[in-house]
Design a protein around this motif. Structure first.
Motif, short mmCIF file in Angstrom:
data_model
loop_
_atom_site.label_atom_id
_atom_site.label_comp_id
_atom_site.label_asym_id
_atom_site.label_seq_id
_atom_site.Cartn_x
_atom_site.Cartn_y
_atom_site.Cartn_z
N ASN A 43 0.13 11.68 -4.79
CA ASN A 43 0.36 11.06 -3.49
C ASN A 43 1.08 9.72 -3.64
O ASN A 43 1.05 9.09 -4.70
N PHE A 44 1.71 9.27 -2.54
CA PHE A 44 2.43 8.01 -2.58
C PHE A 44 1.51 6.84 -2.92
O PHE A 44 1.94 5.88 -3.57
N ILE A 45 0.25 6.89 -2.50
CA ILE A 45 -0.65 5.78 -2.82
C ILE A 45 -0.80 5.61 -4.33
O ILE A 45 -1.00 4.49 -4.83
N ASP A 46 -0.64 6.70 -5.09
CA ASP A 46 -0.70 6.60 -6.55
C ASP A 46 0.45 5.74 -7.08
O ASP A 46 0.26 4.97 -8.02
N THR A 47 1.62 5.88 -6.48
CA THR A 47 2.76 5.06 -6.92
C THR A 47 2.54 3.60 -6.57
O THR A 47 3.02 2.71 -7.28
N TYR A 48 1.82 3.33 -5.47
CA TYR A 48 1.53 1.94 -5.11
C TYR A 48 0.56 1.31 -6.12
O TYR A 48 0.71 0.14 -6.48
N HIS A 49 -0.43 2.08 -6.57
CA HIS A 49 -1.35 1.57 -7.60
C HIS A 49 -0.60 1.34 -8.91
O HIS A 49 -0.82 0.33 -9.59
N ARG A 50 0.28 2.26 -9.27
CA ARG A 50 1.03 2.14 -10.52
C ARG A 50 1.99 0.95 -10.50
O ARG A 50 2.15 0.23 -11.49
N SER A 51 2.67 0.75 -9.36
CA SER A 51 3.67 -0.32 -9.28
C SER A 51 3.06 -1.70 -9.10
O SER A 51 3.72 -2.71 -9.34
N GLY A 52 1.81 -1.75 -8.61
CA GLY A 52 1.17 -3.03 -8.34
C GLY A 52 1.21 -3.42 -6.88
O GLY A 52 0.66 -4.47 -6.50
N LEU A 53 1.84 -2.61 -6.03
CA LEU A 53 1.86 -2.91 -4.60
C LEU A 53 0.44 -2.96 -4.05
O LEU A 53 0.10 -3.84 -3.24
N PRO A 55 -2.90 -3.56 -5.82
CA PRO A 55 -3.40 -3.91 -7.16
C PRO A 55 -4.72 -3.21 -7.50
O PRO A 55 -5.61 -3.05 -6.66
N VAL A 56 -4.84 -2.80 -8.76
CA VAL A 56 -6.09 -2.30 -9.32
C VAL A 56 -6.35 -3.06 -10.62
O VAL A 56 -5.40 -3.50 -11.28
N PRO A 57 -7.62 -3.24 -11.00
CA PRO A 57 -7.90 -3.93 -12.26
C PRO A 57 -7.34 -3.14 -13.44
O PRO A 57 -7.49 -1.92 -13.50
#
Length: 327
Positions: A43-53, A55-57
Motif C-alpha cells: 500500500n501507499f502508506i508503506d512508501t510513506y513509512h519507508r521514505s520518512g513522510l 516517521p517510524v522509529p
C-alpha cells in the motif's frame, strides 16, 4: 524465539533501503497473536513509512496488512485460537515478514469464500473504502461523487461500492488503459487528468451543480481541482498523499469557494471507536465482496524479497488494482 525472514529498513529513503533479513520473533505478548503470513498487502502508506513522510522509529519493519494463520496466542486472548484464518490492516508496522505479532483486537476472522491473497490485498484498501463511503460521508442513492485515482487499489474497490450504493460515480485517471479499467469497475464518467480540466468536466457533467463530496487520495496535485469541483457546503475528503502532502493552505479559500469542508480522516480513528468496530467494518466489507457487488482483483504478485520492485512499480503508477507480496 523463532527465526524468520522480514523486510527491514535501517534508514529512510528510496525503495533500495529495504532489505530482506533474518530476525528473531518472540512469543506474542498478552493480548497479541502470531500470524504466519500467507499473503501481504502492498500500500501507499508503506512508501510513506519507508521514505520518512510518516516517521517510524528506526530500525524498523514495514508493512501494515496481511492475511494468514494464527500460529500462537498470547495470554488473555479469547477471540482467536491457533489455526484461525485472519487478516489485519493496522500497526505495529512489520507485515512484510514471514510472521508477525499483532494485537488480537486488530485481527479479523476471514469467512469462507475469501481467498488469502484477496483478503490480504483488500483489508487496508477495502476498510478505507468502507469508512470513507459509509462513515466519513455516507454515500446515498442518487448522489454524484468524484473519486480521484479511480483505477488505484482503493479506487477500484470504492467505485464499485459507490455504484452499488446507487451513486453516479465520476473517476479521474491518468491514461486510457486506466480509464477503461475505471469504467469496468463502476465509473459512469471518467476524466483523464493528463488531458482534461477536472473541475471543468465535473461542472459539465453535473450541469453546473457540482458535487457534495470529493474523495482525494492524490493530495498536492489535485487539491485545487477537488475544491473547484465541490458545490457550496461540499466536503473534500483528503485521505492520501500520492503526489505529495497538501501544505500551507489558506483557510479563507474554503469560504471563497462556497463555505466548503475539508477532513483528513484515518482508518485508525474509525476502527478505534468501539472494541468491535474493526470486525464490524470488516464484516461490511466481506459481505459486499461475497455478494459479488465488489470484486477484488490482485493484479500484481511479488516474492517477499522483491519488495523494492513492488514499491518502484507502485510509486511509478505502473500498478493497477491490488499488489501482494508472497512469503
Amino acid at each position: 524465539m523463532t527465526t524468520i525472514k522480514a523486510i527491514r529498513i535501517d534508514k529512510t529513503g528510496g525503495p533500495e533501503v529495504m532489505a530482506l533479513k533474518p530476525v528473531e520473533l518472540g512469543h506474542p505478548d498478552p493480548g497479541e497473536v502470531t500470524v504466519r503470513a500467507k499473503a501481504i498487502g502492498v500500500n501507499f502508506i508503506d512508501t510513506y513509512h519507508r521514505s520518512g513522510l510518516y516517521p517510524v522509529p528506526l530500525p524498523s519493519g514495514i508493512g501494515m496488512e496481511a492475511s494468514g494463520i494464527v500460529e500462537a496466542v498470547g495470554k488473555g486472548v479469547t477471540t482467536l485460537k491457533t489455526g484461525d484464518r485472519v487478516a489485519y490492516a493496522s500497526g505495529p508496522v512489520g507485515a512484510y515478514a514471514e510472521a508477525h505479532n499483532i494485537a488480537a483486537a486488530s485481527a479479523v476472522k476471514i469467512p469462507d469464500g475469501i481467498a488469502d491473497d484477496v483478503a490480504a490485498s483488500m483489508m487496508l484498501k477495502g476498510l478505507t473504502a468502507q469508512f470513507l463511503l459509509r462513515q466519513t460521508f455516507k454515500v446515498e442513492k442518487g448522489q454524484t461523487i468524484l473519486w480521484h485515482a479511480a483505477a488505484g487499489g482503493v479506487g477500484l474497490i470504492a467505485c464499485q461500492w459507490a455504484k452499488h450504493l446507487g451513486a453516479t460515480v465520476i473517476g479521474t485517471v491518468g491514461s486510457e488503459e486506466k480509464a477503461k479499467l475505471a469504467r469496468e469497475h463502476g465509473c459512469d464518467h471518467v476524466i483523464d487528468y493528463s488531458k482534461e480540466d477536472v473541475a471543468a468536466r465535473v461542472t459539465e457533467i453535473t450541469g453546473g451543480a457540482k458535487l457534495p463530496v470529493v474523495y482525494d487520495g492524490v493530495g498536492k496535485a489535485t487539491f485545487m481541482s477537488s475544491l473547484d469541483s465541490l458545490a457550496p457546503l461540499g466536503l473534500l475528503v483528503s485521505f492520501g498523499n500520492a503526489s505529495g502532502p497538501v501544505t500551507d493552505v489558506n483557510l479563507g479559500i474554503l469560504a471563497q469557494k462556497g463555505s466548503l469542508y475539508v477532513t483528513r480522516p484515518t482508518m485508525y480513528h474509525y476502527a478505534a471507536k468501539t472494541p468491535t468496530a474493526m470486525q464490524e467494518m470488516a464484516d461490511d466489507l466481506f459481505a459486499v465482496v461475497k455478494s459479488g457487488a465488489v470484486k477484488i482483483e490482485v493484479k500484481q504478485r511479488y516474492a517477499l524479497a522483491e519488495a523494492s520492485r513492488a514499491h518502484l512499480d507502485l510509486e511509478a503508477r505502473k500498478t493497477v488494482g491490488a499488489s501482494v507480496l508472497v512469503p
